[in-house]
Scaffold this motif. Structure first.
Motif, PDB file in Angstrom:
ATOM      1  N   GLY A  66       0.790  -1.215   0.000  1.00 49.32           N
ATOM      2  CA  GLY A  66       0.000   0.000   0.000  1.00 49.32           C
ATOM      3  C   GLY A  66       0.824   1.269   0.000  1.00 49.32           C
ATOM      4  O   GLY A  66       2.033   1.251   0.236  1.00 49.32           O
ATOM      5  N   GLU A  67       0.168   2.384  -0.279  1.00 47.55           N
ATOM      6  CA  GLU A  67       0.835   3.661  -0.468  1.00 47.55           C
ATOM      7  C   GLU A  67       1.660   4.077   0.748  1.00 47.55           C
ATOM      8  O   GLU A  67       2.746   4.620   0.617  1.00 47.55           O
ATOM      9  N   ASN A  68       1.128   3.822   1.934  1.00 46.54           N
ATOM     10  CA  ASN A  68       1.821   4.217   3.164  1.00 46.54           C
ATOM     11  C   ASN A  68       2.122   3.027   4.064  1.00 46.54           C
ATOM     12  O   ASN A  68       2.380   3.195   5.252  1.00 46.54           O
ATOM     13  N   GLY A  69       2.068   1.830   3.493  1.00 42.01           N
ATOM     14  CA  GLY A  69       2.324   0.624   4.268  1.00 42.01           C
ATOM     15  C   GLY A  69       1.075  -0.055   4.789  1.00 42.01           C
ATOM     16  O   GLY A  69       1.156  -1.064   5.475  1.00 42.01           O
ATOM     17  N   GLU A  70      -0.088   0.494   4.461  1.00 39.63           N
ATOM     18  CA  GLU A  70      -1.352  -0.123   4.873  1.00 39.63           C
ATOM     19  C   GLU A  70      -1.845  -1.013   3.742  1.00 39.63           C
ATOM     20  O   GLU A  70      -2.281  -0.541   2.700  1.00 39.63           O
ATOM     21  N   SER A  71      -1.768  -2.314   3.942  1.00 43.32           N
ATOM     22  CA  SER A  71      -2.026  -3.264   2.871  1.00 43.32           C
ATOM     23  C   SER A  71      -3.434  -3.121   2.304  1.00 43.32           C
ATOM     24  O   SER A  71      -4.413  -3.104   3.055  1.00 43.32           O
ATOM     25  N   PRO A  72      -3.556  -3.048   0.969  1.00 42.34           N
ATOM     26  CA  PRO A  72      -4.875  -3.011   0.353  1.00 42.34           C
ATOM     27  C   PRO A  72      -5.412  -4.402   0.064  1.00 42.34           C
ATOM     28  O   PRO A  72      -6.501  -4.558  -0.469  1.00 42.34           O
ATOM     29  N   SER A  73      -4.643  -5.431   0.404  1.00 43.16           N
ATOM     30  CA  SER A  73      -4.969  -6.802   0.015  1.00 43.16           C
ATOM     31  C   SER A  73      -4.959  -7.721   1.220  1.00 43.16           C
ATOM     32  O   SER A  73      -4.233  -7.503   2.193  1.00 43.16           O
ATOM     33  N   ARG A  74      -5.735  -8.770   1.151  1.00 40.89           N
ATOM     34  CA  ARG A  74      -5.724  -9.791   2.189  1.00 40.89           C
ATOM     35  C   ARG A  74      -4.481 -10.666   2.115  1.00 40.89           C
ATOM     36  O   ARG A  74      -4.233 -11.470   3.016  1.00 40.89           O
ATOM     37  N   ASN A  75      -3.703 -10.537   1.067  1.00 35.02           N
ATOM     38  CA  ASN A  75      -2.546 -11.410   0.860  1.00 35.02           C
ATOM     39  C   ASN A  75      -1.276 -10.915   1.538  1.00 35.02           C
ATOM     40  O   ASN A  75      -0.344 -11.694   1.737  1.00 35.02           O
ATOM     41  N   TYR A  76      -1.217  -9.611   1.867  1.00 35.03           N
ATOM     42  CA  TYR A  76       0.035  -9.037   2.347  1.00 35.03           C
ATOM     43  C   TYR A  76      -0.171  -8.309   3.672  1.00 35.03           C
ATOM     44  O   TYR A  76      -1.245  -7.795   3.967  1.00 35.03           O
ATOM     45  N   ALA A  77       0.904  -8.255   4.442  1.00 34.44           N
ATOM     46  CA  ALA A  77       0.834  -7.625   5.762  1.00 34.44           C
ATOM     47  C   ALA A  77       0.751  -6.113   5.653  1.00 34.44           C
ATOM     48  O   ALA A  77       1.315  -5.504   4.739  1.00 34.44           O
ATOM     49  N   SER A  78       0.063  -5.498   6.605  1.00 37.66           N
ATOM     50  CA  SER A  78       0.177  -4.060   6.810  1.00 37.66           C
ATOM     51  C   SER A  78       1.426  -3.814   7.647  1.00 37.66           C
ATOM     52  O   SER A  78       1.653  -4.490   8.652  1.00 37.66           O
ATOM     53  N   ILE A  79       2.249  -2.870   7.223  1.00 34.98           N
ATOM     54  CA  ILE A  79       3.523  -2.639   7.908  1.00 34.98           C
ATOM     55  C   ILE A  79       3.647  -1.216   8.425  1.00 34.98           C
ATOM     56  O   ILE A  79       4.662  -0.869   9.030  1.00 34.98           O
ATOM     57  N   ASN A  80       2.634  -0.384   8.194  1.00 37.10           N
ATOM     58  CA  ASN A  80       2.682   0.969   8.746  1.00 37.10           C
ATOM     59  C   ASN A  80       2.393   0.916  10.238  1.00 37.10           C
ATOM     60  O   ASN A  80       1.615   0.098  10.716  1.00 37.10           O
TER      61      ASN A  80
END
Length: 236
Positions: A66-80
């Motif tokens: 995602g643009e700021n680390g907030e995952s837009p997908s269920r496949n990848y982690a949010s890292i923000n």
């Protein structure tokens, strides 16, 4: 396939390193001890969030996270919103071979980490650490009994199963602390995969096998409920 092609092209242009297909040779890194991890983290350069934001775009981290680390997908982690120490540790684990539990999924992360130097890793970690996020938008509400059970696990643990309260490391609101990741707002599917990997012994980059021990006696239903519980929280 297109995403992999674009990412490979970006790596070639940015670092001169191409992503090769296939498993590759696993590096042989010693497991972390508290002492070795602490010394390594202290020796890392100070990160610069502005440079980290540029790297996030240049290395196409935003295509998955995602643009700021907030995952837009269920496949990848949010890292923000992740503590900088945690992000640094994860990138070093990918780079050095401690995190290798599913190479098919982690291939890109392994190659990306191997293409970054310590300063770039520190810069990315600083960028993600300054972020915050809202609760994951597609959570499943827990029934009251399960919510109470999970809330007790988070705040009190389970003495009978020797399960330490989640909050003792990850914070009362899932905000994370140093090498303990933030769990609030995390993509539930990623949370479940991570917990199952610890439980099954596929992942073993945790210091002193802490997470492996705590997840061993959790049921699948409890893991899924914990995932939804944390996904519904806001990072602070």
């Amino acid at each position: 396939m297109l995403k992999r092609t674009l990412l490979a092209a970006a790596l070639i242009g940015f670092t001169g390193v191409a992503i090769a297909d296939g498993h590759g040779e696993k590096p042989h890194a010693n497991p972390w001890s508290n002492f070795s991890l602490d010394n390594t983290l202290q020796s890392m350069p100070a990160g610069d969030a502005t440079r980290g934001q540029s790297l996030h775009s240049q290395m196409m981290c935003n295509s998955c996270h995602g643009e700021n680390g907030e995952s837009p997908s269920r496949n990848y982690a949010s890292i923000n919103g992740q503590p900088a120490e945690y992000t640094v540790k994860m990138m070093l684990d990918y780079r050095d071979g401690r995190r290798w539990e599913d190479y098919k999924q982690a291939n890109i992360m392994v190659k990306l980490a191997q293409a970054l130097d310590d300063q770039q890793i520190a810069d990315l970690a600083a960028f993600y650490a300054q972020g915050s996020t809202q609760a994951w938008g597609y959570t499943k509400p827990l029934d009251q009994d399960m919510h109470n059970k999970v809330d007790h696990l988070v705040r009190k643990g389970d003495f009978g199963r020797m399960i330490t309260p989640c909050a003792s490391c990850h914070g009362a609101k899932g905000e994370g602390n140093e090498i303990a990741p933030a769990l609030a707002g995390q993509v539930p599917e990623y949370f479940v995969r991570t917990m199952q990997a610890y439980k099954d012994g596929a992942r073993h980059n945790d210091v002193n096998e802490g997470m492996s021990q705590f997840t061993h006696d959790l049921t699948d239903a409890e893991i899924e409920a914990l995932a939804e519980y944390y996904a519904s929280l806001n990072k602070q």
